[in-house]
Design an enzyme around this catalytic site. Structure first.
Site, PDB file in Angstrom:
ATOM      1  CE1 TYR A 106      -3.898  -2.162   0.067  1.00 15.38           C
ATOM      2  CE2 TYR A 106      -2.854  -3.248   1.946  1.00 15.38           C
ATOM      3  CZ  TYR A 106      -3.837  -3.215   0.971  1.00 15.38           C
ATOM      4  OH  TYR A 106      -4.747  -4.233   0.890  1.00 15.38           O
ATOM      5  CG  ASP A 168      -2.190 -12.238   5.762  1.00 14.63           C
ATOM      6  OD1 ASP A 168      -2.594 -13.395   5.825  1.00 14.63           O
ATOM      7  OD2 ASP A 168      -2.901 -11.286   5.382  1.00 14.63           O
ATOM      8  CG  HIS A 411       3.042  -7.370  -2.326  1.00 12.55           C
ATOM      9  ND1 HIS A 411       2.004  -7.048  -1.487  1.00 12.55           N
ATOM     10  CD2 HIS A 411       4.141  -7.431  -1.543  1.00 12.55           C
ATOM     11  CE1 HIS A 411       2.457  -6.923  -0.249  1.00 12.55           C
ATOM     12  NE2 HIS A 411       3.753  -7.147  -0.243  1.00 12.55           N
ATOM     13  CE1 TYR A 492      -8.462  -4.138   2.386  1.00 13.28           C
ATOM     14  CE2 TYR A 492      -8.718  -3.202   4.564  1.00 13.28           C
ATOM     15  CZ  TYR A 492      -8.019  -3.986   3.683  1.00 13.28           C
ATOM     16  OH  TYR A 492      -6.867  -4.611   4.093  1.00 13.28           O
ATOM     17  NE  ARG A 493      -4.294  -1.102   4.586  1.00 13.61           N
ATOM     18  CZ  ARG A 493      -3.719  -2.040   5.342  1.00 13.61           C
ATOM     19  NH1 ARG A 493      -4.231  -3.251   5.400  1.00 13.61           N
ATOM     20  NH2 ARG A 493      -2.641  -1.761   6.037  1.00 13.61           N
TER      21      ARG A 493
END
Ligand code: ADP
Length: 549
Positions: A106, A168, A411, A492-493
């Protein structure tokens, strides 16, 4: 490739001259101690997950130098955070607070505005201020990681009595993850819903500090601050999550009582088309808490990628890896050939678990070819055991492995929310598949089932050193966001590079929500110094001046 030379030089924030900026930095050094202010003038370094950089995103979607900090400061207490805020207001320098900066996928530690001064709260403000054994709560500073909290419970001999909930990857900050509304996998997986009470430094020139909920009581309300999140009057915590309205310096968190037993289970489903009927089976079970945790339904390819091998071990062609190869490779593993894998956990003493597990078993077996994999048959290094640890509150790092899928593996996620319905799952899966096909990227979807909604997390794994692939990844993400919005789904993000686009999809009634956010921003942060652009919220000084991406 671990050291990156700053070819564009010191990233001085826009609107201030280099000499004026350096003079301001000198001011800060004399106030905080020179060793607690670090200038990024020549090079920045990448590292692995546990030694990640706090200056930039080591998994960039753009050039490394695009979202990079000009300096990093390390406050040791709330008063120093306030001092930095006053300093930023005085010099009109953008500041960007991080707790630990492990927000990988993110944007990592990267500020949205190039040249911002990053406030690394986690390094010197990392105390567990309290653990309350009677109430099952704790109060933590930004530098407390999920690992650290877990270890402290063990150290105090409380590990058997109470659990934490971990995402995670366990190396992130409890505060950072929670204010960004991250999730974990025990029944306490909705971190934001499980927090209670914040202490916040506001971004205005006077750098006011406030406490929310019961913490606002005149005497400090410590006795109920972590037990009752709301206090009296408007519930203000919400505006400090996924925003740029304040710097969180303390947060209360609830801890889960040891449920008296736990048992992971894994089911495989043979066909891609099982997705829709399976969602119809999962929904009522999840809403009624027979399925008790934020559980995951993952595509078979993810079960393969988490083995940690590069994709070239299996396939070297361009474009998504053909299904037939995924199935053949899975055939050689513990799951066998399948399209979907469900990871879940049942909690409580054995007789209670049995009732629930039997219900789940007969429901899941309505899908033809559904198989329950007996954990006793799985080797100790099977990914299943990582999910088992996480769902029982033990931090883990196995999830890092799928980044090896690509060289220089980075990622970024597409994370839309939807109801837990077959039709929704199918629509989102189909649009993701179409866009991945066009972009020539492997599709790795995981449906994370909350309670009445699910987050679909599609992680794109790309080669961060390959500019062409970064652009394909970005285009794929942007296309999916637009496609999803057209069908009525929102994220959501999101990654810092995509925040304007995602915020723009929440446009009901002529962007009424963003107008409200802008109004709050201008009132709380009149000089626009705190994390400009974060979550698409731009202060007046920046708004509509070409910063939006
Ligand atoms: P983690 O290390 O848990 O992944 P980060 O520190 O990267 O978390 O936090 C994620 C994002 O949340 C940051 O980029 C930042 O914008 C915001 N954030 C984190 N901690 C704070 C804080 N204490 N106050 C305000 N915003 C924060």
């Amino acid at each position: 490739s671990d050291t990156i030379h700053l070819t564009r030089g010191l990233p001085v924030p826009q609107g201030i001259s280099k000499p004026a900026f350096l003079a301001a930095i000198d001011d800060l050094k004399s106030a905080l101690g020179a060793e607690h202010v670090q200038l990024n003038d020549t090079e920045i370094k990448n590292g692995w997950y546990m030694e990640h950089p706090n200056t930039h995103d080591m998994m960039p979607l753009f050039d490394f130098e695009e979202f990079v900090a000009s300096a990093v400061v390390y406050p040791s207490c709330v008063a120093e955070v306030q001092m930095i805020v006053r300093w930023a207001n005085k010099h009109l320098i953008p500041i960007f607070p991080i707790s630990m900066g492990r927000n990988l996928g993110y944007g990592g530690a990267a500020p949205r505005v190039r040249g911002s001064v990053t406030i690394d709260l986690g390094k010197r403000m990392a105390k567990i201020l309290s653990i309350n054994e009677d109430d099952f709560t704790c109060l933590v500073e930004p530098g407390v990681s999920f690992y650290a909290l877990h270890e402290e419970l063990q150290r105090r001999g409380l590990g058997d009595k109470m659990w934490i909930d971990t995402p995670d990857l366990g190396g992130g900050s409890v505060v950072g993850n929670t204010v960004d509304r991250g999730v974990g996998y025990t029944p306490y997986g909705d971190h934001w819903a499980c927090h209670s009470g914040l202490e916040v430094v506001l971004p205005g020139p006077d750098a006011q500090v406030l406490r929310t909920g019961m913490g606002a009581l005149g005497v400090g309300g410590e006795n109920t601050w972590q037990c009752f999140p709301y206090g009296f009057g408007p519930y203000s915590d919400g505006i400090f999550s996924q925003s740029n309205f304040g710097i969180v310096t303390k947060m209360g968190m609830t801890l889960m009582p040891n449920p008296g037993g736990f048992e992971s289970f894994m089911y495989t489903f043979p066909n891609e088309s099982d997705l829709a009927p399976l969602m119809e089976i999962i929904r009522p079970l999840r809403i009624s808490n027979i399925l008790e945790n934020v559980a995951q339904l993952r595509h078979g390819l993810q079960t393969l990628s988490v083995k940690g091998h590069p994709r070239t071990k299996y396939y070297s062609g361009f474009g998504p890896m053909p299904d037939a190869i995924v199935r053949t490779e899975l055939e050689k593993t513990a799951t066998g050939a399948c399209a979907w894998v469900y990871y879940g956990m049942s909690y409580g003493p054995a007789p209670i678990r049995k009732l629930k597990l039997d219900l789940i078993d007969s429901a899941f077996k309505q899908i033809r070819g559904a198989k329950k994999i007996d954990p006793a048959t799985l080797p100790a290094d099977e990914y299943f055991w990582s999910r088992d640890r996480i769902a029982s509150g033990t931090p883990d790092l196995e999830e890092l492995k799928w980044v090896n899928w690509m060289p220089n593996g980075a990622h970024a996620a597409f994370s839309p929310v939807s109801p837990i319905r077959g039709a929704d799952a199918t629509k989102l899966y189909e649009l993701a598949k179409k866009r991945h096909m066009e972009a020539g990227i492997d599709l790795m979807p995981a449906f994370c089932v909350g309670l009445r909604e699910m987050h679909l997390i599609v992680e794109i794994v790309y080669d961060a050193a390959d500019a062409g692939m970064r652009r394909r990844a970005e285009k794929c993400l942007r296309d999916m966001i637009d496609d999803a919005a057209a069908l009525g789904y929102g994220e959501y993000r999101t990654h810092i590079a995509l925040m304007d686009q995602v915020a723009g999809t929440y446009s009901w009634n002529d962007h009424a929500l963003m107008k409200f956010n802008n109004q709050l921003k201008d009132s709380l942060d009149p000089n626009g110094i705190l994390a400009p652009g974060r979550c698409g919220i731009w202060p007046q000084r920046y708004r509509n001046r070409g910063w939006e991406l």
